[in-house]
Design an enzyme around this catalytic site. Sequence first.
Site, PDB file in Angstrom:
ATOM      1  N   LYS A 120      -5.085 -25.049 -16.269  1.00  0.00           N
ATOM      2  CA  LYS A 120      -4.461 -25.724 -15.129  1.00  0.00           C
ATOM      3  C   LYS A 120      -3.835 -24.713 -14.168  1.00  0.00           C
ATOM      4  CE  LYS A 120      -0.496 -27.854 -15.496  1.00  0.00           C
ATOM      5  NZ  LYS A 120       0.569 -28.815 -15.868  1.00  0.00           N
ATOM      6  N   ASP A 138      -3.213 -32.303 -13.805  1.00  0.00           N
ATOM      7  CA  ASP A 138      -1.914 -32.442 -14.466  1.00  0.00           C
ATOM      8  C   ASP A 138      -1.702 -33.914 -14.803  1.00  0.00           C
ATOM      9  OD1 ASP A 138      -1.420 -33.649 -12.041  1.00  0.00           O
ATOM     10  OD2 ASP A 138       0.469 -32.614 -11.676  1.00  0.00           O
TER      11      ASP A 138
END
Length: 216
Positions: A120, A138
Amino acid sequence: MKKADVFEFYRRLAEGDPAPETELKWTNPYTLLVAVALSAQATDVGVNKATRRLFEAVDTPARMLELGEAGLKEHIKTIGLFNTKAKNVIAAAHILVDRFDGKVPEDREALESLPGVGRKTANVVLNVAFGHETIAVDTHIFRVSNRTGLAPGKDVRVVEHKLEKVTPQPFRAGAHHWLILHGRYICKARKPECWRCPVADLCRYRPKTPPPGAVA
């Protein structure tokens, strides 16, 4: 969601925010990398508050090493998991200085080799700092993708893969920002604000949340 609906979904989000940006404050790829790493399980507002003075003095891995782990902790002690994060930031700074000439690499594998940097974080840095068409999934993006039917999936990698597959041009570069901001401010976890959502008619979520004070 149908292909035409996906295009319209993004078109409306883009119309409302033509030039979306991360809410994290940064000055160069290195400060962005640090900010994103610090933002895990923390709010952007909290990270920005903690890094405001930090980034005035520290904007390179070499300067981070001069500050040291103890000094870094003093700046970020209001952020959750600050002890672990400080250790990772300092360890990453050593690697950046030793292996990458003090520069943040424009490469996913190299970024993920740094302590505290997962997929991420790497995707955010590649997208924001270098303009790659990556989507960092997310909790907000995961929720929006599943709730709306845009790119449903049981885990973040599945959702990321689906988003990369269905997101059309010219929306690929900004998709990460539009989706995260939509999830943060409109398609909220506990009570989505469907009454003011620009894509409510394209979304599969039922029942739609009524305006405050209205009868459901």
